[in-house]
Motif scaffolding. Structure first.
Motif: not given
Ligand SMILES: NC(=O)c1ccc[n+]([C@@H]2O[C@H](COP(=O)([O-])OP(=O)(O)OC[C@H]3O[C@@H](n4cnc5c(N)ncnc54)[C@H](OP(=O)(O)O)[C@@H]3O)[C@@H](O)[C@H]2O)c1
Length: 219
Positions: A11-13, A71-73, A125-127
């Protein structure tokens, strides 16, 4: 605008990419793999930094990490006071949880004292967010937003538009239950909404009524 992305994953990317393409200065932060973080920053024409450094230089901070890593972030980010924040997270997995009846937005807002908190980009979803970001105005998809700071929501709404979506304001952090996980009948979470139907949701929420049925779009 100087924007820090704490957690540039799926999502963030995508958000970092869309905002960099729109001309913003993005700083990526918070990764378990610094080399990959730097490579993505290079690819987007941004930079990589430690969370506290990224936040210090930013006007706006995106928090987009798994719930368990919040919490860590936040600990590594330091104070978010005065910063506009976009929280994309959903309360899946482990970690401190909202109290019964409390929204995740209210809970997270309280974990970021002084931040100009908003929640958005969390319902699709991210996709799907990647897939629909270049749609023409008629079929553009809504990114819901909530928050208690009207000016912050205005800023974030502008970024949502620049990223390729339609911002729709659901109200304050206490009013946004329908945009929070899980996917279920009577909520907008997990569903595509477009502007005309989304405005009916806003009216229903503001009047304390059930929202209309999820629309089915043919195109
Ligand atoms: N995926 C979806 O479809 C979606 C949709 C809507 C909302 N969300 C929400 O948005 C948030 C992010 O989701 P996402 O899917 O983008 O997650 P993700 O792809 O797993 O990305 C997580 C980010 O956090 C970083 N990170 C640093 N320390 C971490 C650790 N200890 N454990 C896990 N990640 C760590 C990861 O970097 P590294 O991997 O480089 O360490 C990565 O940049 C979540 O709260 C999720 O519920 C997700």
């Amino acid at each position: 605008m100087d924007i820090a992305i704490i957690g540039p994953g799926r999502i963030g990317g995508n958000l970092a990419r869309r905002l960099a393409d729109a001309g913003h200065k993005v700083t990526l932060s918070f990764s378990r793999d610094e080399a990959r973080l730097r490579a993505l920053a290079d690819e987007l024409g941004g930079s990589a930094a430690q969370p506290s450094e990224a936040v210090a230089g930013a006007e706006l901070v995106v928090i987009s990490v798994p719930w368990s890593a919040i919490p860590q972030a936040l600990d590594q980010a330091g104070s978010l006071a005065g910063k506009v924040v976009i929280d994309t997270t959903n309360q899946f997995g482990s970690g401190p949880m909202p109290a019964e009846g409390q929204t995740a937005a209210s809970f997270n807002s309280a974990r970021m004292p002084g931040a100009r908190y908003t929640k958005s980009f969390n319902t699709l979803t991210s996709a799907f967010q990647v897939e629909v970001a270049d749609r023409p105005p008629e079929t553009r998809v809504v990114q819901w937003i909530c928050g208690d700071d009207a000016d912050a929501k205005q800023v974030v709404s502008g970024l949502i538009e620049q990223a390729g979506y339609v911002p729709v304001d659901l109200g304050g952090t206490k009013d946004c239950t329908v945009m929070e996980a899980p996917r279920r009948p009577g909520a907008v979470y997990g569903e595509e909404w477009r502007l005309p139907e989304a405005l009916e949701v806003v009216t229903a929420v503001s009047e304390g009524r059930p929202i209309p049925d999820t629309p089915q779009y043919a195109d």
